[in-house]
Scaffold this motif. Structure first.
Motif, PDB file in Angstrom:
ATOM      1  N   ARG A 119      -6.200   7.469  -1.634  1.00  0.00           N
ATOM      2  CA  ARG A 119      -6.622   6.685  -0.480  1.00  0.00           C
ATOM      3  C   ARG A 119      -7.934   5.958  -0.769  1.00  0.00           C
ATOM      4  N   SER A 120      -8.813   6.621  -1.510  1.00  0.00           N
ATOM      5  CA  SER A 120     -10.090   5.986  -1.844  1.00  0.00           C
ATOM      6  C   SER A 120      -9.881   4.755  -2.727  1.00  0.00           C
ATOM      7  N   ASP A 121      -8.858   4.782  -3.597  1.00  0.00           N
ATOM      8  CA  ASP A 121      -8.566   3.605  -4.424  1.00  0.00           C
ATOM      9  C   ASP A 121      -8.100   2.433  -3.570  1.00  0.00           C
ATOM     10  N   LEU A 122      -7.271   2.723  -2.579  1.00  0.00           N
ATOM     11  CA  LEU A 122      -6.784   1.668  -1.695  1.00  0.00           C
ATOM     12  C   LEU A 122      -7.922   1.095  -0.852  1.00  0.00           C
TER      13      LEU A 122
ATOM     14  N   PHE B  36       0.820  -1.203   0.000  1.00  0.00           N
ATOM     15  CA  PHE B  36       0.000   0.000   0.000  1.00  0.00           C
ATOM     16  C   PHE B  36       0.857   1.256   0.000  1.00  0.00           C
ATOM     17  N   ALA B  37       1.999   1.213   0.679  1.00  0.00           N
ATOM     18  CA  ALA B  37       2.896   2.369   0.687  1.00  0.00           C
ATOM     19  C   ALA B  37       3.454   2.632  -0.714  1.00  0.00           C
ATOM     20  N   VAL B  38       3.805   1.579  -1.418  1.00  0.00           N
ATOM     21  CA  VAL B  38       4.313   1.745  -2.785  1.00  0.00           C
ATOM     22  C   VAL B  38       3.221   2.297  -3.692  1.00  0.00           C
ATOM     23  N   ARG B  39       2.016   1.777  -3.578  1.00  0.00           N
ATOM     24  CA  ARG B  39       0.911   2.275  -4.399  1.00  0.00           C
ATOM     25  C   ARG B  39       0.619   3.742  -4.104  1.00  0.00           C
ATOM     26  N   ALA B  40       0.669   4.116  -2.834  1.00  0.00           N
ATOM     27  CA  ALA B  40       0.434   5.512  -2.466  1.00  0.00           C
ATOM     28  C   ALA B  40       1.554   6.399  -2.998  1.00  0.00           C
ATOM     29  N   ALA B  41       2.781   5.904  -2.945  1.00  0.00           N
ATOM     30  CA  ALA B  41       3.911   6.689  -3.455  1.00  0.00           C
ATOM     31  C   ALA B  41       3.825   6.865  -4.967  1.00  0.00           C
ATOM     32  N   LEU B  42       3.235   5.900  -5.649  1.00  0.00           N
ATOM     33  CA  LEU B  42       3.091   5.995  -7.099  1.00  0.00           C
ATOM     34  C   LEU B  42       1.873   6.821  -7.513  1.00  0.00           C
TER      35      LEU B  42
END
Length: 78
Positions: A52-55, A42-48
Motif C-alpha cells: 500500500r505504501s508503494d501505491l 491499483f487492484a492489479v498492482r496490489a494483487a501482484l
C-alpha cells in the motif's frame, strides 16, 4: 491617491483569490477523477504484491510532479 486605490486593489485581490480557489477545486476534481479511473490498475498492482505504501508513494510523486510543473509554468508565464 493611495486612499482611492486601496478599495480597488482589495477587490482585485479578492477576485484573484476567488479564481485561485475555483482553479484548485477544478484541479482536485480532475485528479480525483483520474485516480478513480485507475482503480483496476491499483487492484492489479496490489494483487501482484505491491504494498500500500508503494501505491501511495506513486500517487504522491505524480501529484508532486504535477504541482511542480504547474508552479514552474506559472512562474514562466509571469
Amino acid at each position: 491617491m493611495e486612499g482611492d486605490a486601496k478599495p480597488r486593489l482589495l477587490m482585485v485581490a479578492g477576485a484573484v483569490l476567488f479564481v485561485l480557489l475555483i482553479t484548485c477545486g477544478n484541479v482536485s476534481n480532475l485528479m480525483l477523477t483520474r485516480s478513480l479511473g485507475r482503480i483496476k490498475d491499483f487492484a492489479v498492482r496490489a494483487a501482484l504484491g505491491a504494498k500500500r505504501s508503494d501505491l501511495v508513494r506513486q500517487l504522491l510523486m505524480e501529484s508532486l510532479m504535477l504541482a511542480f510543473l504547474g508552479s514552474l509554468a506559472g512562474f514562466v508565464a509571469v
